[in-house]
Scaffold this motif. Structure first.
Motif, mmCIF file in Angstrom:
data_model
loop_
_atom_site.group_PDB
_atom_site.id
_atom_site.type_symbol
_atom_site.label_atom_id
_atom_site.label_comp_id
_atom_site.label_asym_id
_atom_site.label_seq_id
_atom_site.Cartn_x
_atom_site.Cartn_y
_atom_site.Cartn_z
ATOM 1 N N ALA A 75 31.269 30.317 -74.156
ATOM 2 C CA ALA A 75 30.231 30.746 -75.126
ATOM 3 C C ALA A 75 30.849 31.769 -76.362
ATOM 4 O O ALA A 75 30.322 32.172 -77.058
ATOM 5 C CB ALA A 75 28.804 30.941 -74.669
ATOM 6 N N GLU A 76 31.866 32.181 -75.681
ATOM 7 C CA GLU A 76 32.532 33.305 -76.227
ATOM 8 C C GLU A 76 32.594 33.213 -77.906
ATOM 9 O O GLU A 76 32.791 34.017 -78.794
ATOM 10 C CB GLU A 76 33.853 34.016 -75.783
ATOM 11 C CG GLU A 76 33.377 34.719 -74.305
ATOM 12 C CD GLU A 76 34.598 34.966 -73.611
ATOM 13 O OE1 GLU A 76 35.682 34.837 -74.204
ATOM 14 O OE2 GLU A 76 34.642 35.709 -72.620
ATOM 15 N N ARG A 81 25.459 33.383 -78.578
ATOM 16 C CA ARG A 81 25.232 32.107 -77.394
ATOM 17 C C ARG A 81 25.602 32.726 -76.012
ATOM 18 O O ARG A 81 26.581 33.728 -75.946
ATOM 19 C CB ARG A 81 25.760 30.686 -77.507
ATOM 20 C CG ARG A 81 25.405 30.161 -78.855
ATOM 21 C CD ARG A 81 23.976 29.720 -78.815
ATOM 22 N NE ARG A 81 23.488 29.412 -79.998
ATOM 23 C CZ ARG A 81 22.920 29.892 -80.661
ATOM 24 N NH1 ARG A 81 22.250 31.073 -80.408
ATOM 25 N NH2 ARG A 81 22.120 29.619 -81.749
ATOM 26 N N MET A 82 24.759 32.618 -74.930
ATOM 27 C CA MET A 82 25.174 33.100 -73.561
ATOM 28 C C MET A 82 25.928 32.114 -72.882
ATOM 29 O O MET A 82 26.933 32.492 -71.952
ATOM 30 C CB MET A 82 23.920 33.407 -72.846
ATOM 31 C CG MET A 82 23.955 33.912 -71.573
ATOM 32 S SD MET A 82 24.415 35.630 -71.986
ATOM 33 C CE MET A 82 24.798 36.358 -70.230
ATOM 34 N N TRP A 83 25.808 30.808 -72.865
ATOM 35 C CA TRP A 83 26.628 29.721 -71.976
ATOM 36 C C TRP A 83 26.847 28.579 -73.154
ATOM 37 O O TRP A 83 26.363 28.577 -74.077
ATOM 38 C CB TRP A 83 25.710 29.323 -70.804
ATOM 39 C CG TRP A 83 25.096 30.267 -69.805
ATOM 40 C CD1 TRP A 83 25.946 30.873 -69.023
ATOM 41 C CD2 TRP A 83 23.618 30.685 -69.771
ATOM 42 N NE1 TRP A 83 24.976 31.812 -68.175
ATOM 43 C CE2 TRP A 83 23.750 31.824 -69.005
ATOM 44 C CE3 TRP A 83 22.552 30.504 -70.615
ATOM 45 C CZ2 TRP A 83 22.746 32.323 -68.380
ATOM 46 C CZ3 TRP A 83 21.363 31.330 -70.033
ATOM 47 C CH2 TRP A 83 21.500 32.180 -69.000
ATOM 48 N N ALA A 84 27.838 27.847 -72.617
ATOM 49 C CA ALA A 84 28.218 26.541 -73.305
ATOM 50 C C ALA A 84 29.128 25.801 -72.236
ATOM 51 O O ALA A 84 29.539 26.129 -71.307
ATOM 52 C CB ALA A 84 29.218 27.146 -74.555
ATOM 53 N N PHE A 85 29.216 24.428 -72.572
ATOM 54 C CA PHE A 85 30.117 23.580 -72.209
ATOM 55 C C PHE A 85 31.549 23.723 -72.872
ATOM 56 O O PHE A 85 31.660 24.372 -73.953
ATOM 57 C CB PHE A 85 29.707 22.223 -72.451
ATOM 58 C CG PHE A 85 28.389 21.769 -71.850
ATOM 59 C CD1 PHE A 85 28.020 21.694 -70.392
ATOM 60 C CD2 PHE A 85 27.332 21.317 -72.505
ATOM 61 C CE1 PHE A 85 27.023 21.295 -69.795
ATOM 62 C CE2 PHE A 85 26.163 21.144 -71.959
ATOM 63 C CZ PHE A 85 26.097 21.275 -70.744
ATOM 64 N N GLY A 163 22.977 27.970 -75.690
ATOM 65 C CA GLY A 163 24.131 27.250 -75.908
ATOM 66 C C GLY A 163 24.524 25.959 -75.170
ATOM 67 O O GLY A 163 25.507 25.203 -75.385
ATOM 68 N N LEU A 164 23.844 25.924 -73.941
ATOM 69 C CA LEU A 164 24.327 24.748 -73.274
ATOM 70 C C LEU A 164 23.643 23.372 -73.886
ATOM 71 O O LEU A 164 23.078 22.712 -73.094
ATOM 72 C CB LEU A 164 23.778 25.010 -71.680
ATOM 73 C CG LEU A 164 24.920 25.763 -70.859
ATOM 74 C CD1 LEU A 164 24.321 25.966 -69.425
ATOM 75 C CD2 LEU A 164 26.357 25.070 -70.715
ATOM 76 N N PRO A 181 26.443 23.684 -80.871
ATOM 77 C CA PRO A 181 27.210 24.814 -81.162
ATOM 78 C C PRO A 181 28.557 24.202 -81.647
ATOM 79 O O PRO A 181 29.116 23.316 -81.105
ATOM 80 C CB PRO A 181 27.355 25.383 -79.665
ATOM 81 C CG PRO A 181 26.119 25.009 -79.228
ATOM 82 C CD PRO A 181 25.628 23.651 -79.371
ATOM 83 N N GLY A 182 28.986 24.905 -82.847
ATOM 84 C CA GLY A 182 30.297 24.534 -83.512
ATOM 85 C C GLY A 182 30.370 22.902 -84.216
ATOM 86 O O GLY A 182 31.200 22.827 -84.938
#
Length: 281
Positions: A75-76, A81-85, A163-164, A181-182
């Motif tokens: 998520a950086e 956002r805190m988390w992401a795939f 973010g997930l 995201p993105g």
């Protein structure tokens, strides 16, 4: 010199081993039926389907495997956002047999959950991988026919909002989902520039006179009852003066009998007024 180099190399290897994450692989899952697999260590698969074709698929057209990571570090690149795939979009042909290897890199629980699948084949219309990290778990499904975009997310409280979230397109897909995201813009953008709203203070209300709202210690009803009780006590004292207990009981019983007869006569009179007279034949 060689001895010092060996010591340094051994120290580096030991330190890297100590700091490396140990990933638990959930492979010995118990089959609870209807595509539900789980173990005693927190691994879960729902909607497992390795061989049943969805309606409209005459055969498995492709066999694919993907590895998907979930974690805070992914998520950086997405501010706020805190988390992401590690991937936010997946594309496959219709009727593909897809095996997903889900890797949770965090020390918390994450999911890879896909929605919108046919409910006659996938309970609740979803395919679901869930595990507490760091760990890996795998599951298989067969994608339906047609061009469709499916939501992929983590359903743990607040994880999708932070973010997930991703999308999986079958065929050409049916467009892009919002807030990926993105890929697509957020429906509700974070705004850190707008001033905080001013808190309006309520006007001070007039003080309430609590004493005036309280009932008086002696009300009019209570005072009336006391007066009637005193008068009745005085009357009965004079009435029963010089009488024995048996005489008092007989007197009370006689007057109660008279009262009951009077009430019965009044009731009979009312019944005659209400009910029609009987006609003799």
């Amino acid at each position: 010199m060689a001895h010092l180099f060996s010591i340094a190399l051994l120290t580096a290897l030991l330190s890297s081993t100590a700091t490396a994450k140990e990933y638990e692989k959930h492979t010995a899952l118990m089959d609870h039926g209807n595509g539900h697999l789980m173990d005693m260590n927190g691994g879960m698969v729902m909607g497992q389907n390795t061989d049943t074709l969805p309606g409209g698929c005459d055969k498995i057209k492709a066999t694919k495997e993907i590895t998907v990571h979930a974690g805070h570090k992914y998520a950086e690149k997405f501010p706020g956002r805190m988390w992401a795939f590690d991937r936010q979009e997946f594309k496959f042909e219709p009727c593909t047999q897809l095996t997903v290897h889900f890797v949770n890199d965090d020390h918390i629980r994450h999911q890879w959950m896909m929605h919108g699948l046919p409910k006659y084949l996938y309970p609740h219309g979803m395919f679901h991988l869930e595990v507490s990290g760091p760990a890996q778990i795998s599951g298989t499904l067969i994608l339906p026919p047609g061009d469709q975009t499916y939501l992929v997310h983590c359903d743990m409280a607040g994880h999708m909002e932070k973010g997930l979230k991703a999308q999986l397109k079958v065929g050409k897909g049916s467009g892009d989902l919002p807030s990926i995201p993105g890929i697509t813009a957020n429906l509700i953008e974070d705004n850190y520039n707008e001033a905080m709203p001013t808190v309006l203070l309520a006007k001070t209300a007039a003080p309430v006179n609590v004493a005036s709202s309280e009932e008086p210690l002696i009300s009019g009803t209570l005072l009336t009852g006391i007066v009637i009780g005193l008068l009745l006590t005085s009357y009965l004292t004079r009435k029963f003066k010089g009488m024995s207990v048996a005489e008092i009981i007989a007197y009370i019983f006689q007057h109660l009998t008279t009262l009951c007869r009077f009430l019965f006569k009044q009731l009979a009179f009312l019944i005659k007024l209400i009910l029609p007279n009987k006609i003799s034949v």
